[in-house]
Design a protein around this motif. Structure first.
Motif, PDB file in Angstrom:
ATOM      1  N   GLY A 429       0.619  -1.120   0.020  1.00  0.00           N
ATOM      2  CA  GLY A 429      -0.122   0.053  -0.194  1.00  0.00           C
ATOM      3  C   GLY A 429       0.934   1.174  -0.077  1.00  0.00           C
ATOM      4  N   ASN A 430       0.262   2.542  -0.140  1.00  0.00           N
ATOM      5  CA  ASN A 430       0.916   3.802  -0.056  1.00  0.00           C
ATOM      6  C   ASN A 430       1.804   3.994   0.991  1.00  0.00           C
ATOM      7  N   HIS A 556       7.365  -9.936   4.343  1.00  0.00           N
ATOM      8  CA  HIS A 556       6.969  -8.405   5.076  1.00  0.00           C
ATOM      9  C   HIS A 556       6.252  -8.607   6.198  1.00  0.00           C
ATOM     10  N   TYR A 557       5.097  -8.049   6.382  1.00  0.00           N
ATOM     11  CA  TYR A 557       4.640  -7.818   7.788  1.00  0.00           C
ATOM     12  C   TYR A 557       3.308  -8.735   8.210  1.00  0.00           C
ATOM     13  N   ILE A 558       2.911  -8.954   9.266  1.00  0.00           N
ATOM     14  CA  ILE A 558       1.749  -9.483   9.767  1.00  0.00           C
ATOM     15  C   ILE A 558       1.167  -8.618  10.592  1.00  0.00           C
ATOM     16  N   ALA A 559       0.250  -7.759  10.666  1.00  0.00           N
ATOM     17  CA  ALA A 559      -0.656  -6.698  11.121  1.00  0.00           C
ATOM     18  C   ALA A 559      -1.821  -7.412  11.626  1.00  0.00           C
ATOM     19  N   THR A 560      -2.360  -6.997  12.761  1.00  0.00           N
ATOM     20  CA  THR A 560      -3.767  -7.522  12.899  1.00  0.00           C
ATOM     21  C   THR A 560      -4.841  -6.814  12.163  1.00  0.00           C
ATOM     22  N   GLU A 561      -5.952  -7.322  12.090  1.00  0.00           N
ATOM     23  CA  GLU A 561      -7.089  -6.532  11.109  1.00  0.00           C
ATOM     24  C   GLU A 561      -7.321  -5.232  11.211  1.00  0.00           C
ATOM     25  N   GLU A 562      -7.254  -4.800  13.052  1.00  0.00           N
ATOM     26  CA  GLU A 562      -7.514  -3.489  13.253  1.00  0.00           C
ATOM     27  C   GLU A 562      -6.327  -2.825  12.744  1.00  0.00           C
ATOM     28  N   TYR A 564      -4.248  -3.165  10.400  1.00  0.00           N
ATOM     29  CA  TYR A 564      -4.392  -3.035   8.989  1.00  0.00           C
ATOM     30  C   TYR A 564      -5.457  -2.045   8.590  1.00  0.00           C
ATOM     31  N   GLY A 565      -6.462  -1.822   9.259  1.00  0.00           N
ATOM     32  CA  GLY A 565      -7.210  -0.769   8.866  1.00  0.00           C
ATOM     33  C   GLY A 565      -6.704   0.661   9.020  1.00  0.00           C
ATOM     34  N   GLY A 571       0.495  -2.038   8.394  1.00  0.00           N
ATOM     35  CA  GLY A 571      -0.481  -2.302   7.792  1.00  0.00           C
ATOM     36  C   GLY A 571      -0.300  -2.631   6.167  1.00  0.00           C
ATOM     37  N   ALA A 572       0.224  -1.494   5.695  1.00  0.00           N
ATOM     38  CA  ALA A 572       0.376  -1.239   4.207  1.00  0.00           C
ATOM     39  C   ALA A 572       1.473  -2.348   3.723  1.00  0.00           C
TER      40      ALA A 572
END
Length: 753
Positions: A429-430, A556-562, A564-565, A571-572
């Motif tokens: 993402g951006n 790369h990364y593993i973020a929670t859904e929250e 990620y939002g 998150g990106a």
């Protein structure tokens, strides 16, 4: 992975894809004739002094707390000059020398009664594990003969310490190859060969022993660099924890039965390997490399008091590192305001470029070296406090492992609430391009940016790579797709879609082997899910669950859904959409029954990820030749030491040099300090493994092939004693035609008073 000057990388992506595409059209894919690093140097590092090879045949041992244990260490230092460094994705960060050699540390645990029950956990001083490196290690083990056939895909974990200060150009996929100008065979082979050597040493030194676990809190070695995203997690969940990053170090101690001496330790603690900044160009293992070095040195120096065996090996493995930083003073604006960066997007005046994290010794113009040493020292002290305590839990029970591949480009599964969801092909993402306070990005990108790309240039770059479909945009929402890397396959895949799922178990200890950087809360949820599943299935009654990585590949990364939002950097950079974490958890839990005591098989291997080693393009030029210069000879001193220095001074000498890429001197050294004894003889007291001795190389004239080497010794860092010393430089020159010749240089003696 912190990213600095990411705009350069993205711009290079378009150019590189066009160049490489044209090369492929015109020339086809090159075949790779792998270069082998020299391993004929004398070995001065960890040595095993007790060998129990007969136990490898499976002699019956009834004690469930008795294991075959082995530790080993191998040099993986690759090209220290003229190669882009891996971590910050900064094309201008090119190696110029060596502050600390890099190592692979291997830890083997096995059942003495069954050779099939065994695993090897590798801790490499690299940015991450990787598919190309793992494939090379597995192939190397097969080639080492039937004795090593017990090691394979299911029971070998290749983890990286996440140092951002090592050589690059060794990864399997195109995206991380762009800033390094492709794939370098020398860099790749250095890692593979050193890792294999560490496994060989651990295997040859297998002895009967015990494994025990302890822990301690380290309060001052990490903070959360993405607090705004962390705070998006449910308050009721956050309230269960006292800190916004994990502060606990979990440590395994390996004790030899024959004399009750400790042969090594392996621990897990989360802190980014970004103490060394993106503007410094010396190769090193960052803070975890420092921690391992300090502990190994301390145990060697105080072996009797510490009850340590000769060749003690210390592994400092990463944990849920994603949103952690070693820059513990916080992130501040370097625009003259001296204000903290804005919480939600880490900007200063709306821009990310001036927002920088500050380490413990912020303010020194040293590329973060002193802060790095301090954060490493704090981890060393934490590990030492655990070792010195008497509070250890004995590990007892079966040894189990499994590995499989799962395709996350469209993995469908059911959440605990009954919802059916799926993952997406990998995409960035951006805010990936915005970087972090450890390494800010460029242009108009900022963290916490859920907008669609509006800059025509970046739209062009993204479209040239692989334009995202309507379905991909919807799947990745709310992430705006800047780089659709999971669907970019020209000239070969840009990023992984097929991920590694691997777990080890020894007794009640369970190790989740993560291919990505789990954030703090992601790691907590993943560990808790495994803990609950292990207990519910009665695999073991009191599981101790740790998470290690990034391993085997780099996803790369593993973020929670929250998180990620929120679409900050983490998150990106979570590749497979908002359900990435739950997909990892679901896949892990699916295969946990293979860890049960009565398990006799392994899971299906799953789909094979692409192997790009023989497809990878390299635009990296080799060494053409070296020249000493008119009237000079290789190794000649051009700027000598002074006769006398006060203790604590910085001592330097400069020599007529040659390119260090001619011979990596693995298991050897480029530089040394020798001390004169009372009988007039000289003995080496410092070399490339020592943090306080620095080797720097500088190209003087490319046309004539001339270069300088400067050796520096900070005599105050470890308190060098009074005496007479001298420098020695070990080099290798390349003549026109390719002949490489070794040489040595020597400074005048100098006294420390």
């Amino acid at each position: 992975m912190a990213r600095s000057h990411i705009a350069v990388a993205l711009g290079a992506a378009l150019v590189a894809s066009l160049i490489i595409g044209q090369l492929v059209i015109n020339l086809g894919f090159p075949s790779v004739d792998f270069w082998h690093a020299r391993l004929d140097q004398s070995y001065n590092g960890a040595q095993q002094d007790h060998f129990f090879s007969e136990k490898q045949s499976g002699e019956l041992v009834d004690d469930p707390s008795s294991y075959l244990i082995g530790v080993g260490k191998g040099d993986i230092t690759g090209p220290v000059v003229e190669l882009n460094m891996m971590g910050y994705a900064n094309s201008s960060q090119v190696g110029s020398g060596l502050r600390q050699r890099l190592y692979s540390r291997a830890f083997i645990v096995g059942n003495p009664s069954d050779t099939s029950e065994r695993f090897v956990y590798l801790v490499l001083d690299t940015q991450s594990g990787d598919s190309a490196v793992r494939n090379g290690i597995l192939e190397g083990l097969q080639a080492m003969g039937p004795e090593y056939s017990v090691y394979g895909k299911n029971n070998v974990a290749v983890t990286g310490t996440h140092s951002h200060a090592g050589p690059g150009a060794w990864l399997n996929y195109l995206l991380p190859q762009i800033t390094s100008q492709g794939f370098d065979k020398q860099s790749y082979r250095a890692i593979v060969d050193g890792a294999l050597l560490s496994i060989q040493r651990a295997h040859q030194g297998l002895v009967l022993g015990t494994v025990s676990v302890g822990s301690a809190k380290i309060a001052d070695a990490n903070i959360n660099r993405s607090l705004f995203a962390y705070l998006a997690n449910p308050k009721v969940e956050r309230d269960r924890y006292t800190d916004d990053v994990d502060k606990t170090m979990t440590l395994l101690k390996f004790t030899r039965t024959s004399d009750q001496k400790s042969i090594g330790i392996l621990n897990w603690f989360p802190v980014h390997g970004t103490s060394l900044l993106g503007n410094q160009t010396l190769i090193a293992g960052d803070n975890k490399g420092v921690a391992a070095y300090l502990l190994e040195q301390a145990m060697e120096a105080n072996a009797e008091e510490s009850n340590a065996a000769e060749g003690f090996v210390a592994g400092f493995s990463q944990a849920n590192v994603g949103d952690t930083t070693p820059n513990v003073l916080g992130a501040y604006c370097e625009d003259g305001s001296n204000q903290q960066c804005r919480l939600n997007d880490s900007t200063c005046g709306g821009k990310s470029q001036d927002c920088h994290g500050r380490g413990p010794y912020y303010g020194l113009d040293d590329g973060g070296h002193k802060s790095c040493y301090e954060i490493g020292k704090r981890q060393f002290q934490g590990a030492r406090s655990i070792i010195d305590s008497a509070t250890f839990t004995s590990i007892s029970g079966k040894v189990r492992s499994f590995h499989t591949f799962v395709d996350f480009s469209n993995f469908t599964f059911t959440l605990s609430n009954g919802s059916v969801v799926h993952t997406c092909p990998a995409a960035m993402g951006n805010s990936f391009a915005a970087g972090t306070s450890d390494g800010p990005g460029a242009f108009d990108f900022v963290q916490n940016d859920p907008r669609t790309p509006s800059n025509p240039f970046w739209n062009l770059v993204g479209s040239a790579i692989a334009p995202p479909s309507k379905e991909q945009k919807a799947c990745q929402y709310p992430k705006p797709v800047l780089l659709n890397v999971g669907e970019a396959n020209t000239p070969y895949p840009w990023s992984p879609n097929i991920v590694d799922i691997q777990v080890f178990r020894v007794g009640q200890l369970v190790i989740i082997v993560s291919p990505g950087e789990a954030t703090t809360m992601s790691g907590r949820r993943w560990r808790e899910a495994v803990f609950n599943s292990i207990k519910a299935s009665n695999i073991t009654s009191d599981p101790i669950v740790v998470l290690g990585g990034p391993a085997n590949s780099y996803t790369h990364y593993i973020a929670t859904e929250e998180e990620y939002g929120i679409q900050r950097y983490e998150g990106a950079s979570t590749l497979y959409g908002p359900h990435t974490l739950n997909a990892y958890i679901n896949s892990t839990l699916t295969y946990l029954p293979y860890l049960a005591d009565d398990a006799t098989d392994y899971p299906p291997p799953g789909p094979s990820p692409p192997d790009n080693r023989e497809k990878s393009i390299s635009l990296i030029t080799g060494v053409v030749y070296d020249g000493a210069g008119l009237g000079r000879s290789f190794g000649q001193v051009t700027k000598d030491v002074l006769p006398t220095y006060a203790q604590g001074a910085l001592v330097q000498a400069t020599f007529v040099g040659a390119n260090p890429r001619n011979n990596l001197r693995q298991e050897g050294t480029f530089a040394a300090v020798e001390k004169q004894s009372s009988d007039g003889t000289w003995a080496q007291v410092k070399n490339d493994q020592d943090w306080d001795l620095v080797f720097e190389w500088k190209r003087v004239n490319r046309l004539t092939g001339t270069s300088d080497v400067t050796i520096s010794w900070d005599t105050g860092l470890t308190g060098a004693g009074a005496g007479t010393y001298k420098f020695r430089y070990y080099g290798d020159s390349k003549a026109v035609g390719g002949t490489i010749t070794a040489f040595e240089g020597e400074s005048a003696p100098f006294r420390l008073t």
